[in-house]
Design a protein around this motif. Structure first.
Motif, PDB file in Angstrom:
ATOM      1  N   SER A 137       0.045 -53.667 -33.418  1.00  0.00           N
ATOM      2  CA  SER A 137      -0.958 -54.047 -34.408  1.00  0.00           C
ATOM      3  C   SER A 137      -0.749 -53.249 -35.687  1.00  0.00           C
ATOM      4  N   HIS A 138      -1.414 -53.678 -36.743  1.00  0.00           N
ATOM      5  CA  HIS A 138      -1.343 -52.933 -38.004  1.00  0.00           C
ATOM      6  C   HIS A 138      -1.903 -51.521 -37.828  1.00  0.00           C
ATOM      7  N   ARG A 139      -2.940 -51.417 -37.018  1.00  0.00           N
ATOM      8  CA  ARG A 139      -3.544 -50.103 -36.785  1.00  0.00           C
ATOM      9  C   ARG A 139      -2.558 -49.175 -36.098  1.00  0.00           C
ATOM     10  N   LEU A 140      -1.815 -49.698 -35.108  1.00  0.00           N
ATOM     11  CA  LEU A 140      -0.813 -48.882 -34.417  1.00  0.00           C
ATOM     12  C   LEU A 140       0.292 -48.461 -35.370  1.00  0.00           C
ATOM     13  N   CYS A 141       0.769 -49.385 -36.197  1.00  0.00           N
ATOM     14  CA  CYS A 141       1.841 -49.058 -37.148  1.00  0.00           C
ATOM     15  C   CYS A 141       1.384 -48.023 -38.164  1.00  0.00           C
ATOM     16  N   LEU A 142       0.144 -48.151 -38.614  1.00  0.00           N
ATOM     17  CA  LEU A 142      -0.388 -47.169 -39.558  1.00  0.00           C
ATOM     18  C   LEU A 142      -0.514 -45.802 -38.898  1.00  0.00           C
ATOM     19  N   ARG A 143      -0.930 -45.779 -37.643  1.00  0.00           N
ATOM     20  CA  ARG A 143      -1.065 -44.514 -36.921  1.00  0.00           C
ATOM     21  C   ARG A 143       0.304 -43.867 -36.710  1.00  0.00           C
ATOM     22  N   ILE A 144       1.295 -44.678 -36.361  1.00  0.00           N
ATOM     23  CA  ILE A 144       2.652 -44.158 -36.179  1.00  0.00           C
ATOM     24  C   ILE A 144       3.190 -43.594 -37.487  1.00  0.00           C
ATOM     25  N   THR A 145       2.941 -44.304 -38.581  1.00  0.00           N
ATOM     26  CA  THR A 145       3.437 -43.863 -39.888  1.00  0.00           C
ATOM     27  C   THR A 145       2.811 -42.531 -40.294  1.00  0.00           C
ATOM     28  N   LEU A 146       1.504 -42.421 -40.160  1.00  0.00           N
ATOM     29  CA  LEU A 146       0.817 -41.183 -40.554  1.00  0.00           C
ATOM     30  C   LEU A 146       1.231 -40.008 -39.658  1.00  0.00           C
ATOM     31  N   THR A 147       1.337 -40.263 -38.356  1.00  0.00           N
ATOM     32  CA  THR A 147       1.768 -39.197 -37.440  1.00  0.00           C
ATOM     33  C   THR A 147       3.184 -38.735 -37.762  1.00  0.00           C
ATOM     34  N   SER A 148       4.049 -39.674 -38.076  1.00  0.00           N
ATOM     35  CA  SER A 148       5.427 -39.327 -38.424  1.00  0.00           C
ATOM     36  C   SER A 148       5.481 -38.490 -39.695  1.00  0.00           C
TER      37      SER A 148
END
Length: 327
Positions: A137-148
């Motif tokens: 989901s967009h939420r998962l991708c955003l979370r992955i991006t911020l964590t990275s």
């Protein structure tokens, strides 16, 4: 010089790609052209991915982030290099050098993390397509991006802090920007802690995404081998081919540059390899994704068509008057 500490080095001299004066205009022209193509191509890809309704998917969100990273990566190093190429003064202050090192390492590492996230997206799309919309989901991708971003920033900060504690015995950097390898070569003593960090924590942060990508494509390969439909097989291969090519371009040069013993360093060759992943790869990435992706090609056509219509058929335009006359 061995007794001098780092506080006495207030600036560094960047030697650039070549010391031959007759080559400077040629280098300037070639690198400037590639830089402009890289920035415009990636900016166009970001615009298309963010504006086209058909590309509002997690995959293209990650692709737009990758293009943004490519713009950032080239801008950190290339403009300064272009100025130095045609300038007699090629100095950079100590603080600016450390700042450039921090941002370059953070942004460069971030590209690998985004490619790993894109590999996971492809893995789910091919190996578990029925649950793709639930898992990715967009939420998962955003979370992955911020964590990275948090991970690579902390990693880059650690490297930068260790470099600031080195004792330098000179200030001539055999490179066109402040990178970790040529700075280690300027150290008066063997920076064992820094080298161990590169081969331990550096491997964990920089190379672990590569192993994750390999694992994802191992599962994808198994899934593709089980496909009996030719259409499904072609679609899967088309989906993954662009990403695989970008991964090979990035990690081929990164492994060549950083993950080898210090005794095998060749700074003259390293700065030539560096121009590949700081300029050439960011220039090629949007071309690879646009030339090998029909969805991106369609979005580009719609964008240009929309821009052309709004420009030529606005009230008072010549094209609009001619159209009204014909009607």
């Amino acid at each position: 010089m061995a007794t001098k500490n780092r506080t006495e080095v207030t600036e560094f001299v960047l030697l650039g790609l070549s010391s031959r004066p007759e080559m400077q205009p040629v280098i300037f022209g070639i690198v400037l052209a590639m830089y402009l193509v890289a920035v415009m191509g990636n900016a166009l890809l970001v615009t298309v991915a963010c504006s086209d309704p058909k590309l509002q998917t997690p995959m293209y969100f990650l692709l737009s982030q990758l293009s943004f990273i490519d713009i950032f990566l080239t801008t950190i190093t290339v403009p300064q290099m272009l100025v130095h190429t045609l300038s007699v003064n090629r100095t950079i202050s100590y603080n600016c050098c450390m700042t450039q090192l921090f941002f370059f390492m953070a942004v460069g590492s971030m590209e690998g993390h985004l490619l790993a996230a894109m590999a996971y997206d492809r893995y789910v799309a091919i190996c578990d397509p029925l649950r793709y919309s639930v898992i990715v989901s967009h939420r998962l991708c955003l979370r992955i991006t911020l964590t990275s971003w948090v991970i690579v920033s902390l990693n880059s900060l650690l490297y930068s802090v260790l470099v600031t504690h080195l004792t330098f015995c000179g200030n001539q950097v055999t490179h066109f920007f402040c990178d970790i390898t040529p700075l280690l070569q300027l150290s008066c003593t063997r920076p064992v802690a820094n080298e161990m960090l590169i081969f331990t924590e550096g491997v964990a942060v920089v190379v672990s995404p590569f192993f994750f990508i390999l694992g994802s494509y191992a599962h994808i390969g198994i899934a593709i081998a089980r496909m009996r439909s030719v259409v499904a097989l072609r679609k899967a291969l088309s989906t993954c081919s662009s990403h695989i090519l970008v991964v090979l371009l990035l990690y081929g040069s990164v492994i060549r540059m950083y993950l080898r013993p210090s005794s095998s360093y060749d700074l003259d060759q390293d700065r030539q390899v560096a121009i590949f992943y700081t300029v050439v790869t960011p220039m090629l990435n949007p071309l690879i994704y646009s030339l090998r992706n029909q969805e991106v090609q369609g979005a580009l056509q719609r964008l240009f068509r929309k821009h052309w219509v709004s420009r030529n058929f606005q009230p008072g335009s010549q094209a609009n008057r001619e159209w009204q006359h014909i009607s």
